[in-house]
Design an enzyme around this catalytic site. Sequence first.
Site, PDB file in Angstrom:
ATOM      1  N   MET A   1       0.757  -1.067   0.083  1.00 64.62           N
ATOM      2  CA  MET A   1       0.175   0.049  -0.116  1.00 64.62           C
ATOM      3  C   MET A   1       0.788   1.084  -0.001  1.00 64.62           C
ATOM      4  O   MET A   1       1.350   1.582   1.056  1.00 64.62           O
ATOM      5  CB  MET A   1      -0.833  -0.013   1.342  1.00 64.62           C
ATOM      6  CG  MET A   1      -1.929   1.136   1.290  1.00 64.62           C
ATOM      7  SD  MET A   1      -2.936   0.850   2.675  1.00 64.62           S
ATOM      8  CE  MET A   1      -3.107  -0.574   3.172  1.00 64.62           C
ATOM      9  N   PRO A   2       1.071   1.755  -1.170  1.00 67.64           N
ATOM     10  CA  PRO A   2       1.823   3.164  -1.245  1.00 67.64           C
ATOM     11  C   PRO A   2       1.281   4.209  -0.587  1.00 67.64           C
ATOM     12  O   PRO A   2       0.012   4.705  -0.830  1.00 67.64           O
ATOM     13  CB  PRO A   2       2.224   3.113  -2.751  1.00 67.64           C
ATOM     14  CG  PRO A   2       1.749   1.953  -3.299  1.00 67.64           C
ATOM     15  CD  PRO A   2       0.823   1.192  -2.541  1.00 67.64           C
ATOM     16  N   PHE A   3       2.280   5.049   0.378  1.00 70.39           N
ATOM     17  CA  PHE A   3       1.789   6.105   0.909  1.00 70.39           C
ATOM     18  C   PHE A   3       2.825   7.188   0.311  1.00 70.39           C
ATOM     19  O   PHE A   3       4.012   6.936   0.492  1.00 70.39           O
ATOM     20  CB  PHE A   3       1.953   6.152   2.381  1.00 70.39           C
ATOM     21  CG  PHE A   3       0.865   5.562   3.136  1.00 70.39           C
ATOM     22  CD1 PHE A   3      -0.314   6.102   3.633  1.00 70.39           C
ATOM     23  CD2 PHE A   3       0.722   4.043   3.055  1.00 70.39           C
ATOM     24  CE1 PHE A   3      -1.370   5.683   4.242  1.00 70.39           C
ATOM     25  CE2 PHE A   3      -0.359   3.504   3.973  1.00 70.39           C
ATOM     26  CZ  PHE A   3      -1.260   4.300   4.401  1.00 70.39           C
ATOM     27  N   ALA A  38      -5.268   1.192  -3.687  1.00 70.94           N
ATOM     28  CA  ALA A  38      -4.046   1.091  -2.517  1.00 70.94           C
ATOM     29  C   ALA A  38      -3.336   2.315  -2.348  1.00 70.94           C
ATOM     30  O   ALA A  38      -2.482   2.514  -1.580  1.00 70.94           O
ATOM     31  CB  ALA A  38      -3.269  -0.252  -2.990  1.00 70.94           C
ATOM     32  N   HIS A  40      -2.361   5.949  -1.458  1.00 65.61           N
ATOM     33  CA  HIS A  40      -2.589   7.230  -0.728  1.00 65.61           C
ATOM     34  C   HIS A  40      -1.828   8.524  -0.725  1.00 65.61           C
ATOM     35  O   HIS A  40      -0.603   8.101  -0.618  1.00 65.61           O
ATOM     36  CB  HIS A  40      -2.707   6.749   1.000  1.00 65.61           C
ATOM     37  CG  HIS A  40      -3.559   5.544   1.102  1.00 65.61           C
ATOM     38  ND1 HIS A  40      -4.747   5.705   1.678  1.00 65.61           N
ATOM     39  CD2 HIS A  40      -3.345   4.265   0.896  1.00 65.61           C
ATOM     40  CE1 HIS A  40      -5.371   4.473   1.893  1.00 65.61           C
ATOM     41  NE2 HIS A  40      -4.546   3.627   1.303  1.00 65.61           N
TER      42      HIS A  40
END
EC number: 5.3.2.-
Length: 60
Positions: A1-3, A38, A40
């Site tokens: 999940m890339p932030f 995914a 953010h």
Amino acid sequence: MPFVRIDLFEGRTLEQKKALAKEVTEAVVRNTGAPQSAVHVIINDMPEGTYFPQGEMRTK
């Protein structure tokens, strides 16, 4: 999940931030293969007087 966190001096409009978040999301999807759902993007508006590179206050 890339932030993805983006720190900017405050003053951008909501429309500018939406456009930036959309393009950053598209780039992350394209370059990592992560699904769009995914990704953010967090945009932090930095008030003037809160950024001190090399110990010196930086302004816009």
